[in-house]
Design an enzyme around this catalytic site. Structure first.
Site, mmCIF file in Angstrom:
data_model
loop_
_atom_site.group_PDB
_atom_site.id
_atom_site.type_symbol
_atom_site.label_atom_id
_atom_site.label_comp_id
_atom_site.label_asym_id
_atom_site.label_seq_id
_atom_site.Cartn_x
_atom_site.Cartn_y
_atom_site.Cartn_z
ATOM 1 N N LYS A 1 0.831 -1.208 0.000
ATOM 2 C CA LYS A 1 0.000 0.000 0.000
ATOM 3 C C LYS A 1 0.858 1.248 0.000
ATOM 4 C CE LYS A 1 1.018 1.005 4.469
ATOM 5 N NZ LYS A 1 1.633 2.262 4.968
ATOM 6 N N ASP B 1 -2.323 -1.774 9.721
ATOM 7 C CA ASP B 1 -2.404 -1.874 8.269
ATOM 8 C C ASP B 1 -2.966 -3.206 7.786
ATOM 9 O OD1 ASP B 1 -1.344 0.650 8.004
ATOM 10 O OD2 ASP B 1 0.705 -0.033 7.648
#
Length: 306
Positions: free
Chosen positions: A12, A141
């Site tokens: 990401k 995350d």
């Protein structure tokens, strides 16, 4: 019950990372906008008598732990516990494509992929809500790597709401062999805020994602997104590693629209106009002795591929 399951999960980039004021418990609340990128971790879970990990990859994997400090191992143990599978083990083979310790969520992607793989391997059928809760317990995350796409995260970054997005965004990621400690970068931010408090606006305890980021994603316009990128940790990361500022400048001179430190660094994410521009920027930086990787987003989250 399968004998082996392979799951792929993405890395990401944080398009926006707002860090709240330091709280008495030593934590910061976050407001972030994530985009999942086409750099992947593949985890193959195979039934075994005990729990073990092996790792290979296109990136340097020498620093990846092979014990219970690895998030993937923690994810496997969490699924076994949730399913009360106390006699089962698993061999996790991880093939890494996300730079290690680069602020791009590779370890979180491993954990998300492992959750999906072990749930399928053992037939625990925990369901999306339970998997999300376990993911959130492993790290901020991990839930995003589970879901992918684009999303806004609050709290520690693990309370997610999907962000509407149009089209494709093209990136060049510039990595470094020397990492940055996430904890040290947060301490650096707190020190900078304390030192310059008189000159800075009041830092909220609970930050919010700038609405312009959401407008830019909905528009599909990379130039608009480039103007909205923000990372509160960037000043501390650049202070700890001044060469990162030079990398951003190199990327802009090569034709990128904008550059930002990815998460706590040290990877630099350069947003480009399109795929052709990203390839050109990467070629220029590579010729200048940078390690540059082309990627695009948004892409899907953790999914079974075999």
């Amino acid at each position: 019950m399968s004998e082996s399951v392979r799951v792929r999960a993405p890395g990401k980039v944080n398009l926006y990372l707002g860090v709240g004021e330091l709280q008495p418990n030593g934590y910061h609340e976050l407001a972030t906008a994530f985009q999942a990128l086409s750099l992947y971790e593949d985890v193959t879970a195979t039934a075994a008598r005990d729990f073990q990990i092996t790792v290979e990859g296109d990136v340097d994997v020498s620093g990846v732990p092979l014990d219970e400090t690895n998030l993937a191992m923690q994810a496997a143990l969490a699924i076994a516990d949730a399913g009360q599978l106390y006699g089962d083990g698993v061999h996790l083979h991880i093939r890494k494509g996300v730079p290690v310790a680069g602020g791009m969520g590779g370890g979180s992607a491993d954990a998300a992929a492992t959750l999906v793989a072990c749930d399928a391997l053992w037939g625990t059928e925990l369901g999306p809500a339970r998997l999300h809760a376990i993911a959130a317990s492993l790290g901020a995350d991990v839930p995003f790597a589970l879901h992918g796409g684009a999303a806004v995260g609050t709290g520690r970054g693990d309370e997610l709401s999907a962000a509407l997005t149009k089209g494709r965004f093209d990136w060049v990621l510039v990595t470094r062999p020397d990492g940055l400690s996430t904890a040290a970068v947060y301490r650096g931010l707190d020190e900078l805020r304390t030192r310059h408090r008189a000159d800075l606006p009041i830092v909220p305890v609970r930050p919010r994602v700038d609405v312009e980021i959401l407008h830019a994603l909905r528009s599909g316009d990379p130039r608009r997104l480039a103007e909205a990128l923000q990372n509160d940790l960037q000043a501390a990361a650049l202070s700890a590693k001044p060469a990162l500022a030079e990398t951003i400048e190199d990327g802009l001179h090569a034709g990128a629209l904008a550059g930002i430190v990815s998460g706590s660094g040290p990877t630099i994410a350069l947003l480009c106009e399109d795929a052709d521009d990203a390839a050109s920027v990467a070629a220029t930086l590579t010729a200048d002795d940078h390690t540059a990787i082309v990627a695009h987003g948004p892409v899907a989250g953790a999914r079974i591929i075999s």
